[in-house]
Design an enzyme around this catalytic site. Sequence first.
Site: not given
Length: 289
Positions: A209, A211
């Site tokens: 992902d 952040d």
Amino acid sequence: MQTKIGIIGGSGLYEIDGLQDAEWIEIDSLWGAPSDAVLSGVLNGIPMVFLPRHGRGHVHSPTTVPYRANIDALKRIGVTDVISVSACGSFREEMAPGDFVIVDQFIDRTFAREKSFFGTGCVAHVSVAHPTCPRLSDVCETAAKDAGVTVHKGGTYLAMEGPQFSSQAESNLYRDVWNCDVIGMTNMPEAKLAREAELCYASVAMITDYDSWHPDHGAVDVSDVIKTLQDNGTKARDMVTRLPELLGSERDLCPHGCDRALEYAVMTAPEKRDTALVAKLDAVAGRVL
């Protein structure tokens, strides 16, 4: 020297295709119990072991992982090359979820972990100016590319304590001011301890992902992150199966000196060394003590 590969990673690597004579083995360490037993076997003619960093079932938080026991256990059973495989967040738009980053630098922001095998009674200082092994990192890059993964060679890993994720302000600091590339919770003090144990160490950070800096991060569905984790596990297994052929069965001295990191590191005079601590260092530092 015979090459023996050690993989430290998560649940996606419990089953390695082609691993022969696979069995879970308990290893005793004088530094406490490792995270779990190790899965030991032979892959394409090369001995290999896998150690679940958090234990099977994910029982250890990043803070409570027994890092010293884990590295000591791998050294004790003859591992020569350690590849860390871990999930991370990305600070760079071009380092997208699903990509791998071959980490070459760290900023250590952890604070609640034992970070050295050495201490009062036997003091040592090793260099971690270049905390990963370039030779082993090159091999991981090639293996990942051969597995069809988008790979970024080189990157700075911000190691945070956790277990909470970073605030948006912290994320912006790490990204914009400190110029970090990825963020995770487990590569420190693991890399430092591997250097103290004179083990070649490479870090493969698998991006799940962006952040909290990313404007669209909050809109990402958790199911997307889980799917990326699962996909990354498949890619990591494919990468791992390519390592034995690239590393070869015979291991020469590391050209970068990782396996001789303690050559001039121990500072305590022999007659002043704590015998109990020296005894605990038998696997890690027996070569120089």
